[in-house]
Design a protein around this motif. Sequence first.
Motif, PDB file in Angstrom:
ATOM      1  N   GLN B 227       1.334  -8.549 -12.109  1.00  0.00           N
ATOM      2  CA  GLN B 227       1.606  -7.968 -10.806  1.00  0.00           C
ATOM      3  C   GLN B 227       0.903  -6.625 -10.726  1.00  0.00           C
ATOM      4  OE1 GLN B 227       3.467  -9.748  -8.588  1.00  0.00           O
ATOM      5  NE2 GLN B 227       3.273 -11.264 -10.207  1.00  0.00           N
ATOM      6  N   PHE B 228       0.875  -6.030  -9.517  1.00  0.00           N
ATOM      7  CA  PHE B 228       0.130  -4.791  -9.341  1.00  0.00           C
ATOM      8  C   PHE B 228       0.680  -3.710 -10.260  1.00  0.00           C
ATOM      9  CE2 PHE B 228      -2.578  -1.922  -7.341  1.00  0.00           C
ATOM     10  CZ  PHE B 228      -1.900  -0.742  -7.133  1.00  0.00           C
ATOM     11  N   HIS B 231      -1.913  -5.298 -13.803  1.00  0.00           N
ATOM     12  CA  HIS B 231      -2.735  -6.471 -13.518  1.00  0.00           C
ATOM     13  C   HIS B 231      -4.108  -6.497 -14.156  1.00  0.00           C
ATOM     14  CE1 HIS B 231      -4.158  -3.471 -10.691  1.00  0.00           C
ATOM     15  NE2 HIS B 231      -5.288  -4.125 -10.687  1.00  0.00           N
ATOM     16  N   SER B 285       0.947  -7.042  -4.785  1.00  0.00           N
ATOM     17  CA  SER B 285       0.049  -7.714  -5.735  1.00  0.00           C
ATOM     18  C   SER B 285      -0.815  -8.719  -5.020  1.00  0.00           C
ATOM     19  CB  SER B 285       0.837  -8.475  -6.799  1.00  0.00           C
ATOM     20  OG  SER B 285       1.847  -7.711  -7.295  1.00  0.00           O
ATOM     21  N   PHE B 288      -3.480  -6.913  -2.889  1.00  0.00           N
ATOM     22  CA  PHE B 288      -4.469  -6.195  -3.678  1.00  0.00           C
ATOM     23  C   PHE B 288      -5.443  -7.165  -4.342  1.00  0.00           C
ATOM     24  CE2 PHE B 288      -6.097  -2.622  -5.807  1.00  0.00           C
ATOM     25  CZ  PHE B 288      -6.425  -3.012  -7.093  1.00  0.00           C
TER      26      PHE B 288
END
Lengths: 179, 607
Positions: B227-228, B231, B285, B288
Amino acid sequence: VPLSAMAAYLTHQQKVLRLYKKSLRHLESWCIQRDKYRYFACLLRDRFDKNKDVKDMVKATALLKAGEEEFWASQHPQPYIFPDSPGGTSYERYECYKHPEWCLDFWHPSEKAMYPDYFAKREQWKKLQRESWEREIKQLQDETPADGPRTEALPPARKEGHLPPMWWHHVTRPREQPM
Amino acid sequence: MDQSLVLSTFMLLTLATLSTPIIFPLLSDSLKNTPAIITSTVKTSFLISLVPMTIFIHSGTESLVFFWEWKYIMNFKIPISLKMDFYSLTFFPIALFVSWSILQFATWYMASDPYITKFFTYLLLFLIAMLILIISNNLFLLFVGWEGVGIMSFLLISWWHGRAEANTAALQAVLYNRVGDVGLILCMAWLASTMNTWEIQQATSTAPTPTLPLLGLILAAAGKSAQFGLHPWLPAAMEGPTPVSALLHSSTMVVAGIFLLIRMHPLFNNNPTALTLCLCLGAISTLFAATCALTQNDIKKIIAFSTSSQLGLMMVTIGLNLPQLAFLHISTHAFFKAMLFLCSGSIIHSLNGEQDIRKMGGLQKMLPTTTSCLTIGSLALMGTPFLAGFYSKDQIIESLSTSYLNTWALLLTLLATSFTAVYTMRMILLVQTGFVRIPPLTPMNENNPAILSPITRLALGSITAGFLITSYILPSKTPTMTMPPYIKMTAIVVTLLGIALALELSKLTQTLIRPKRNPFSDFSMSLGYFNPLAHRFATANLLGGGQKIASHLVDFSWYKLMGPEGLASLQLMMAKAATTLHTGLIKAYLGSFALSILLILLSTYQT
């Protein structure tokens, strides 16, 4: 091997040509379709060709500097790099090339015993290389023109029973991929 | 016949069959492993695992198997228990099917590698660790599987360890996963101290769960599922060979984090803070990753960012309190993502190692089956109606639009869905259509059953998996049945807009306009500037701060300034002030004598 001798500094011609090639490659990264790339490549070539005959080195260096700055400003953030070039996806993937063949002479006898066939023949090959070295050098000296070699291509063996020049360097050249 | 007994036996038989290629060569020297043996073992395991799944679909039987118990201390026991419920019974056949196809593909892809048997053994070990993770009911056993997949990921990403980038990428994967592990261990510690057990069975609570252990679980999922914030390791993990990317970093390992959240779902039910955090983290996430994928030129990186984006979508689903839907998305995603990677592997090998889509084009005529399956996989990824991705993705977007939640998360997810369509269309257009941009005289031949059967098998799966799973499994939470038409059509309208945008942009690139850099394309191409910021900023500050503390505070201040050197400099200061009096003039000295005699007289006069 007739090497192109690299001096400690680059000539102006070399710098301009390197700038041209760099900018062409980055242009190729920007313009993905080939016909569009060819159009802009011709425009770029024309820009370089316009200043081809400038004899004043001060002006020429100023033009080169301006060119380099323009290149830096408009370069591609992810330029296309060939897979086997430094920075590419396949670069240094296999480690075959990193070790020269004379390292094999430094192996411990217990390690050499793991490959008995190869090492039994290796001494004969090395003896053959030592014997034919003089003949190879003599052939190269005879065949090279007086003012230096014209190409990097090596001639084949001319006489019966002779081996081609620099054959050992070719046979033991680094591999790209493992067996 | 006792169905749960048959169920448990067959699941254990699946695991045992998978471990035979590991154990048998250790027992006897004549039983050597080959890639073909390992592939057929995984195929047999897949066929065996179909039996328990059929029993479950037929009669809804679930089972809980209990092994040896580790009596660690007096009142805390760690039983090795395996839970065979809907999630594990459905994921086993899917994971084994995908792995079988990937292993069969790898017999062609890695054929020129001298250590191919070791490669296959690593993949098998990874598969066993992943299946232990899926089937475990105890957080301890899950942790064993968790770490197992992390280690195998490290070994497989750095398969070509001669490359510096591969080693860096493997280290990145391990470190980011480690940061996530901290969260998992935090949750395990809380669970052990409050509920005195690590059994997932017993982790239900009607009272609201405190947020801290759930934050730990979300951190663990963020680390493992990219996830962001945690990542960067997933795009970097593309340094590994394509079968590794297909198995680990698209279908199985990266869903382990989401799977953990699905298993521990009862804890999340009562804590809206944690759910909102999942939702927002997932939305960030997915957007992005989709933004970064827009301008990538390496085909594997595009698919890697696509995986990252879909994982964000799964996290969004968890945030909507719909674990079964997240699991459905995991299952359908495994099929088409693995197929996308295998198609890209076939293209890469045919082009002799070329991974840049700027040097691919017009491959539709030269690699027909591969490119058709690439198109099918991309359509499934975009959520084309009635392909596999549609059943899960469309339901997620519908549930997102009809629930009383964060509008901002909804907008981000919709934007990410349209970006998915854009980058997928870009990939298809640049790879398959148009004029040929590959070097001339590239001989390519895809007529090898080792390539064609895995890809076509997975294509069949991508088309039918969504339909089959949703027809046989009833959802545990009722989905919203009625909604206005504009909400129902949101996902498909957004996707069509994305496709139209991509076609327009591609037409624009063919006109004779110089492409220019702008801040948006810079942001996208440098992956949001995240990598240099996080990697250099954090480490430079930490190490530099540590160095400053060690050298300035300890060495310089305490040992020098407070001690000898401080004293010496003080003395020097006073001595320098005093030397101004040493002028050498007699009158000054006589003056100082007079002054001192005066002072003595005054002092004696006082007394």
